[in-house]
Design a protein around this motif. Structure first.
Motif, mmCIF file in Angstrom:
data_model
loop_
_atom_site.group_PDB
_atom_site.id
_atom_site.type_symbol
_atom_site.label_atom_id
_atom_site.label_comp_id
_atom_site.label_asym_id
_atom_site.label_seq_id
_atom_site.Cartn_x
_atom_site.Cartn_y
_atom_site.Cartn_z
ATOM 1 N N LYS A 149 11.256 21.042 -50.172
ATOM 2 C CA LYS A 149 11.626 21.012 -51.594
ATOM 3 C C LYS A 149 10.408 20.707 -52.466
ATOM 4 O O LYS A 149 10.254 21.287 -53.546
ATOM 5 C CB LYS A 149 12.717 19.970 -51.818
ATOM 6 N N VAL A 150 9.553 19.787 -52.013
ATOM 7 C CA VAL A 150 8.346 19.470 -52.784
ATOM 8 C C VAL A 150 7.485 20.720 -52.949
ATOM 9 O O VAL A 150 6.984 21.004 -54.045
ATOM 10 C CB VAL A 150 7.539 18.340 -52.115
ATOM 11 N N ALA A 151 7.298 21.467 -51.868
ATOM 12 C CA ALA A 151 6.492 22.686 -51.935
ATOM 13 C C ALA A 151 7.106 23.686 -52.906
ATOM 14 O O ALA A 151 6.403 24.300 -53.712
ATOM 15 C CB ALA A 151 6.362 23.308 -50.547
ATOM 16 N N ALA A 184 0.042 25.170 -47.600
ATOM 17 C CA ALA A 184 -0.938 24.163 -48.003
ATOM 18 C C ALA A 184 -0.292 22.889 -48.533
ATOM 19 O O ALA A 184 -0.765 21.788 -48.246
ATOM 20 C CB ALA A 184 -1.869 24.746 -49.063
ATOM 21 N N VAL A 185 0.783 23.015 -49.313
ATOM 22 C CA VAL A 185 1.361 21.821 -49.940
ATOM 23 C C VAL A 185 1.915 20.842 -48.908
ATOM 24 O O VAL A 185 1.564 19.654 -48.929
ATOM 25 C CB VAL A 185 2.434 22.220 -50.981
ATOM 26 N N LYS A 190 0.893 15.630 -45.767
ATOM 27 C CA LYS A 190 0.789 14.893 -44.507
ATOM 28 C C LYS A 190 -0.498 14.077 -44.427
ATOM 29 O O LYS A 190 -0.592 13.132 -43.636
ATOM 30 C CB LYS A 190 0.859 15.870 -43.330
ATOM 31 N N THR A 191 -1.508 14.446 -45.225
ATOM 32 C CA THR A 191 -2.772 13.710 -45.200
ATOM 33 C C THR A 191 -2.751 12.515 -46.152
ATOM 34 O O THR A 191 -3.691 11.715 -46.152
ATOM 35 C CB THR A 191 -3.958 14.628 -45.586
ATOM 36 N N ARG A 237 -8.071 19.453 -45.765
ATOM 37 C CA ARG A 237 -7.921 18.643 -44.558
ATOM 38 C C ARG A 237 -6.622 18.973 -43.855
ATOM 39 O O ARG A 237 -6.559 19.075 -42.623
ATOM 40 C CB ARG A 237 -7.971 17.153 -44.906
ATOM 41 N N GLY A 238 -5.563 19.141 -44.641
ATOM 42 C CA GLY A 238 -4.282 19.469 -44.041
ATOM 43 C C GLY A 238 -4.302 20.810 -43.348
ATOM 44 O O GLY A 238 -3.789 20.939 -42.221
#
Length: 247
Positions: A149-151, A184-185, A190-191, A237-238
């Motif tokens: 949902k955030v993405a 990517a999101v 996660k990082t 990084r993710g």
């Protein structure tokens, strides 16, 4: 008029018949001043005019449809299509997957474009568009525990900003980044190790939304710049932690 006499050269010298048919359809659209949704003559019309087979025109129409320049469907005439960022998205995906460009290259271009869309949104947005942008920033906060949902909210947030800027080309370019953002999101989130880090990310979205709501173009530019400053490292990084087949 035959395909040869059209250019005074043979088919080999003048390029493929399909390419010439494609060019003829595009020329027709331009010279006739056609607009999105306007009908085009059918394959038979162009085949007779150009002196080529219907099979050639069918292939030419197929290419034009794949490029989203025309819309074809069973039982109706072809129509002029609207600009579609999916074509750009496909090219970007191919370029990244074949290592012609990097994700960092894409995000560098995206940053430049979206700083401008933030300024335009602050200047040109309607009240409804400003409210929608604020609502999407708040939705990211509300659904912060659900990465899917955030993405989706994040992609819609940037798309809404581009649309509020009233530049159709920017809208399509920003929409072309959506497939990469879908990977990517969540990877970037996660990082972000602690709740403070995630809260700061959400607040940057709200700050940007408020600047657009306030019609403050300078603040919107600064907020978008700060958003990319903080986010691009997390995103790279993710993505670096994903398997190559996941990107």
């Amino acid at each position: 008029m035959s395909a040869v006499t059209m250019s005074g050269r043979s088919g080999v010298e003048g390029g493929s018949l399909v390419q010439r048919a494609i060019d003829a359809v595009r020329t027709h659209i331009r010279t006739e001043g056609l607009r999105v949704g306007d009908s085009l003559p059918g394959e038979g019309h162009f085949a007779d005019k150009l002196g080529v087979s219907r099979a050639v025109m069918r292939e030419a129409f197929g290419v034009l449809a794949a490029l989203r320049l025309i819309d074809v469907g069973n039982g109706r005439k072809p129509r002029v299509s609207a600009i579609d960022g999916a074509v750009i998205a496909s090219s970007l995906d191919h370029a990244v997957s074949t290592a012609q460009i990097s994700v960092a290259d894409v995000w560098d271009v995206r940053r430049t474009i979206e700083i401008r869309t933030a300024a335009l949104a602050a200047l040109n947005r309607t009240d409804a568009e400003a409210r929608a942008i604020v609502d999407l920033a708040e939705a990211m906060d509300r659904d912060h525990a659900d990465m899917a949902k955030v993405a989706a909210h994040d992609i819609a947030f940037h798309d809404a900003i581009a649309r509020a800027g009233k530049n159709a080309l920017f809208v399509q370019i920003v929409s072309s980044f959506a497939p990469l953002m879908q990977e990517a999101v969540p990877a970037a989130w996660k990082t972000r190790e602690g709740p403070e880090d995630r809260a700061a990310t959400l607040e940057r979205h709200r700050t940007l939304a408020r600047a657009i709501m306030d019609r403050d173009a300078d603040a919107a530019v600064q907020a978008m710049d700060a958003h990319f400053d903080a986010s691009i490292g997390d995103i790279l990084r993710g993505l670096a932690n994903l398997e190559p087949s996941d990107v």
